[in-house]
Write an enzyme that holds these catalytic residues in place. Sequence first.
Site, PDB file in Angstrom:
ATOM      1  N   ARG A  48     -14.818  87.423  16.381  1.00  0.00           N
ATOM      2  CA  ARG A  48     -15.367  86.375  15.489  1.00  0.00           C
ATOM      3  C   ARG A  48     -16.371  87.203  14.333  1.00  0.00           C
ATOM      4  O   ARG A  48     -16.542  88.297  14.447  1.00  0.00           O
ATOM      5  CB  ARG A  48     -16.103  85.347  16.518  1.00  0.00           C
ATOM      6  CG  ARG A  48     -17.404  85.945  17.132  1.00  0.00           C
ATOM      7  CD  ARG A  48     -18.107  84.946  17.707  1.00  0.00           C
ATOM      8  NE  ARG A  48     -19.244  85.548  18.725  1.00  0.00           N
ATOM      9  CZ  ARG A  48     -18.727  85.630  20.219  1.00  0.00           C
ATOM     10  NH1 ARG A  48     -17.580  85.058  20.498  1.00  0.00           N
ATOM     11  NH2 ARG A  48     -19.587  86.263  20.690  1.00  0.00           N
TER      12      ARG A  48
ATOM     13  N   ARG B  66     -31.628  96.492  27.636  1.00  0.00           N
ATOM     14  CA  ARG B  66     -30.968  96.093  26.568  1.00  0.00           C
ATOM     15  C   ARG B  66     -31.337  97.094  25.265  1.00  0.00           C
ATOM     16  O   ARG B  66     -30.600  97.660  24.345  1.00  0.00           O
ATOM     17  CB  ARG B  66     -31.043  94.721  25.907  1.00  0.00           C
ATOM     18  CG  ARG B  66     -30.258  93.576  27.025  1.00  0.00           C
ATOM     19  CD  ARG B  66     -30.485  92.324  26.598  1.00  0.00           C
ATOM     20  NE  ARG B  66     -29.886  92.100  25.254  1.00  0.00           N
ATOM     21  CZ  ARG B  66     -28.658  91.725  25.273  1.00  0.00           C
ATOM     22  NH1 ARG B  66     -27.524  91.691  26.102  1.00  0.00           N
ATOM     23  NH2 ARG B  66     -28.035  91.550  23.857  1.00  0.00           N
TER      24      ARG B  66
ATOM     25  N   HIS C 297     -29.588  99.413  22.374  1.00  0.00           N
ATOM     26  CA  HIS C 297     -29.727  99.645  21.028  1.00  0.00           C
ATOM     27  C   HIS C 297     -30.302 100.905  20.610  1.00  0.00           C
ATOM     28  O   HIS C 297     -29.590 101.357  19.495  1.00  0.00           O
ATOM     29  CB  HIS C 297     -31.056  98.506  20.733  1.00  0.00           C
ATOM     30  CG  HIS C 297     -30.544  97.168  21.043  1.00  0.00           C
ATOM     31  ND1 HIS C 297     -29.337  96.554  20.500  1.00  0.00           N
ATOM     32  CD2 HIS C 297     -31.209  95.946  21.724  1.00  0.00           C
ATOM     33  CE1 HIS C 297     -29.421  95.388  21.000  1.00  0.00           C
ATOM     34  NE2 HIS C 297     -30.449  94.893  21.520  1.00  0.00           N
TER      35      HIS C 297
ATOM     36  N   ARG D  89     -33.662  85.740  20.010  1.00  0.00           N
ATOM     37  CA  ARG D  89     -33.420  86.497  21.219  1.00  0.00           C
ATOM     38  C   ARG D  89     -34.878  86.424  21.824  1.00  0.00           C
ATOM     39  O   ARG D  89     -35.917  86.117  21.154  1.00  0.00           O
ATOM     40  CB  ARG D  89     -32.794  87.769  20.943  1.00  0.00           C
ATOM     41  CG  ARG D  89     -31.441  87.757  20.717  1.00  0.00           C
ATOM     42  CD  ARG D  89     -30.799  89.037  20.534  1.00  0.00           C
ATOM     43  NE  ARG D  89     -29.247  88.940  20.209  1.00  0.00           N
ATOM     44  CZ  ARG D  89     -28.528  89.918  20.365  1.00  0.00           C
ATOM     45  NH1 ARG D  89     -28.824  90.998  20.846  1.00  0.00           N
ATOM     46  NH2 ARG D  89     -27.191  89.564  20.083  1.00  0.00           N
TER      47      ARG D  89
ATOM     48  N   ASN E 182     -30.269  86.251  15.515  1.00  0.00           N
ATOM     49  CA  ASN E 182     -30.953  87.266  16.165  1.00  0.00           C
ATOM     50  C   ASN E 182     -32.553  87.211  16.463  1.00  0.00           C
ATOM     51  O   ASN E 182     -32.969  87.515  17.653  1.00  0.00           O
ATOM     52  CB  ASN E 182     -30.676  88.767  15.847  1.00  0.00           C
ATOM     53  CG  ASN E 182     -29.235  89.026  16.139  1.00  0.00           C
ATOM     54  OD1 ASN E 182     -28.464  89.985  15.398  1.00  0.00           O
ATOM     55  ND2 ASN E 182     -28.446  88.413  17.005  1.00  0.00           N
ATOM     56  N   TRP E 183     -33.063  86.327  15.619  1.00  0.00           N
ATOM     57  CA  TRP E 183     -34.518  86.148  15.773  1.00  0.00           C
ATOM     58  C   TRP E 183     -34.671  85.239  16.937  1.00  0.00           C
ATOM     59  O   TRP E 183     -35.897  85.443  17.518  1.00  0.00           O
ATOM     60  CB  TRP E 183     -35.255  85.304  14.566  1.00  0.00           C
ATOM     61  CG  TRP E 183     -35.258  86.368  13.381  1.00  0.00           C
ATOM     62  CD1 TRP E 183     -34.519  86.216  12.162  1.00  0.00           C
ATOM     63  CD2 TRP E 183     -35.999  87.441  13.147  1.00  0.00           C
ATOM     64  NE1 TRP E 183     -34.849  87.057  11.226  1.00  0.00           N
ATOM     65  CE2 TRP E 183     -36.046  87.917  11.849  1.00  0.00           C
ATOM     66  CE3 TRP E 183     -37.099  87.940  14.093  1.00  0.00           C
ATOM     67  CZ2 TRP E 183     -36.392  88.952  11.373  1.00  0.00           C
ATOM     68  CZ3 TRP E 183     -37.900  89.293  13.424  1.00  0.00           C
ATOM     69  CH2 TRP E 183     -37.462  89.584  12.243  1.00  0.00           C
TER      70      TRP E 183
ATOM     71  N   ASP F  73     -21.379  95.679  17.529  1.00  0.00           N
ATOM     72  CA  ASP F  73     -21.687  94.589  18.658  1.00  0.00           C
ATOM     73  C   ASP F  73     -21.461  95.379  20.071  1.00  0.00           C
ATOM     74  O   ASP F  73     -20.506  96.096  20.139  1.00  0.00           O
ATOM     75  CB  ASP F  73     -20.685  93.607  18.685  1.00  0.00           C
ATOM     76  CG  ASP F  73     -21.475  92.332  19.143  1.00  0.00           C
ATOM     77  OD1 ASP F  73     -22.551  92.512  19.790  1.00  0.00           O
ATOM     78  OD2 ASP F  73     -20.402  91.316  19.351  1.00  0.00           O
ATOM     79  N   GLY F  74     -22.113  94.919  21.018  1.00  0.00           N
ATOM     80  CA  GLY F  74     -21.752  95.600  22.473  1.00  0.00           C
ATOM     81  C   GLY F  74     -22.829  96.185  23.347  1.00  0.00           C
ATOM     82  O   GLY F  74     -22.542  96.607  24.322  1.00  0.00           O
ATOM     83  N   ASN F  75     -24.074  96.374  22.504  1.00  0.00           N
ATOM     84  CA  ASN F  75     -25.045  97.125  22.987  1.00  0.00           C
ATOM     85  C   ASN F  75     -25.645  96.709  24.390  1.00  0.00           C
ATOM     86  O   ASN F  75     -25.809  97.375  25.133  1.00  0.00           O
ATOM     87  CB  ASN F  75     -26.357  97.289  21.998  1.00  0.00           C
ATOM     88  CG  ASN F  75     -25.798  97.852  20.687  1.00  0.00           C
ATOM     89  OD1 ASN F  75     -24.829  98.526  20.393  1.00  0.00           O
ATOM     90  ND2 ASN F  75     -26.742  98.052  19.608  1.00  0.00           N
ATOM     91  N   GLY F  76     -25.657  95.239  24.370  1.00  0.00           N
ATOM     92  CA  GLY F  76     -26.495  94.713  25.519  1.00  0.00           C
ATOM     93  C   GLY F  76     -25.274  94.739  26.848  1.00  0.00           C
ATOM     94  O   GLY F  76     -25.921  95.358  27.804  1.00  0.00           O
TER      95      GLY F  76
HETATM   96  C1  IPE Z   1     -23.591  89.787  15.255  1.00  0.00           C
HETATM   97  O1  IPE Z   1     -23.555  89.903  16.599  1.00  0.00           O
HETATM   98  C2  IPE Z   1     -24.878  90.509  14.659  1.00  0.00           C
HETATM   99  C3  IPE Z   1     -25.026  91.852  14.755  1.00  0.00           C
HETATM  100  C4  IPE Z   1     -24.073  92.599  15.435  1.00  0.00           C
HETATM  101  C5  IPE Z   1     -26.207  92.316  14.370  1.00  0.00           C
HETATM  102  P1  IPE Z   1     -24.222  88.989  17.843  1.00  0.00           P
HETATM  103  O2  IPE Z   1     -23.818  89.585  19.153  1.00  0.00           O
HETATM  104  O3  IPE Z   1     -25.489  88.439  17.214  1.00  0.00           O
HETATM  105  O4  IPE Z   1     -23.128  87.733  17.586  1.00  0.00           O
HETATM  106  P2  IPE Z   1     -22.611  86.660  18.338  1.00  0.00           P
HETATM  107  O5  IPE Z   1     -23.784  85.908  19.086  1.00  0.00           O
HETATM  108  O6  IPE Z   1     -21.801  87.176  19.542  1.00  0.00           O
HETATM  109  O7  IPE Z   1     -21.869  85.841  17.659  1.00  0.00           O
HETATM  110  C1  IPE Z   2     -25.444  94.098  18.858  1.00  0.00           C
HETATM  111  O1  IPE Z   2     -25.213  94.237  20.295  1.00  0.00           O
HETATM  112  C2  IPE Z   2     -26.596  94.541  18.266  1.00  0.00           C
HETATM  113  C3  IPE Z   2     -27.500  93.274  17.715  1.00  0.00           C
HETATM  114  C4  IPE Z   2     -26.822  92.284  17.643  1.00  0.00           C
HETATM  115  C5  IPE Z   2     -28.629  93.643  17.521  1.00  0.00           C
HETATM  116  P1  IPE Z   2     -25.671  93.059  21.247  1.00  0.00           P
HETATM  117  O2  IPE Z   2     -27.114  93.041  21.528  1.00  0.00           O
HETATM  118  O3  IPE Z   2     -25.257  91.828  20.554  1.00  0.00           O
HETATM  119  O4  IPE Z   2     -24.922  93.328  22.502  1.00  0.00           O
HETATM  120  P2  IPE Z   2     -24.112  92.151  23.357  1.00  0.00           P
HETATM  121  O5  IPE Z   2     -23.007  91.552  22.341  1.00  0.00           O
HETATM  122  O6  IPE Z   2     -25.137  91.409  23.734  1.00  0.00           O
HETATM  123  O7  IPE Z   2     -23.363  92.987  24.343  1.00  0.00           O
HETATM  124 MG    MG Z   3     -23.513  90.809  20.677  1.00  0.00          MG
END
Ligand code: IPE
Ligand code: IPE
Ligand code: MG
Length: 242
Positions: free
Chosen positions: A195, A34, A38, A72, A69-70, A21-24
């Site tokens: 979480r 974003r 990824h 988004r 994630n669908w 998590d945290g790519n964005g």
């Molecule tokens: C969980 O991360 C799913 C993946 C890492 C693929 P999200 O970024 O989608 O989760 P939430 O929305 O913060 O709970």
């Molecule tokens: C996790 O990074 C990758 C996926 C859920 C696909 P995020 O895209 O959730 O990055 P943040 O949490 O928005 O920083």
């Molecule tokens: Mg995330």
Amino acid sequence: MTDTSSMKLTKIPRHVAVIMDGNGRWAREQNLSRIDGHKKGSEVARQIVSKCNELGIEYLTLYAFSSENWRRSPNEVSGLMELLQHYLETEAESLNNDNVRLRIIGERQMLPNNILRLVEAVELMTKDNTGITLLMALSYGSRAEITHATREIAQKVRDHRLTLEEISEETISQHLYTHDIPDPDVLIRTSGEQRISNYLLWQLAYTELVFVDTYWPDFTPEEFVQTLLEYQERERRFGTAA
Ligand code: IPE
Ligand code: IPE
Ligand code: MG
């Protein structure tokens, strides 16, 4: 976190699960898109797979795309699907050479056809490999998985292939996507969120949870080893007295 700098890794978990998590947020801080986040994240995934293989970890489960994630933006979803396609096309050969067995868990029918075909081809190509099993959670949601298992079990009861009394915890485990995989020993989530986000709810019952603040694109094999050192210090009791 404990100071692990002088410690040695002596307890290798069999199964590591990761929420990447945290790519964005990483991308936003770098003034990048974003999708760029990824992209960097997928390079990190490659490094962590290879580190796990080197350490002799048997199973690695990576949360790559959740059922939720669908929701988004179409732009981000299609960017992620393109990246996934690119990853599978460019990595298949090297995963196979490294003796990695790739498996997908999640709602396969939700994936675009080209991705599904690619996934199935790589699964077939690597199915007899004896190195690490890489489980990619794609269009994965734990509640959907448990719902699906419940339907299958109910169907068996209706068809008299199973009686109510025969349903045990083992029956449920056997109907999950992970029926032949041991439960994770440790779950690592990056980016500071603490979480589970609908990940492996049944399988994580006694898993050690490690949360790190680093955004996934900044996560390194060295920090990964640090988290395993932290796991190594935990005392797992499975309900027994301390
Ligand atoms: C969980 O991360 C799913 C993946 C890492 C693929 P999200 O970024 O989608 O989760 P939430 O929305 O913060 O709970
Ligand atoms: C996790 O990074 C990758 C996926 C859920 C696909 P995020 O895209 O959730 O990055 P943040 O949490 O928005 O920083
Ligand atoms: Mg995330």
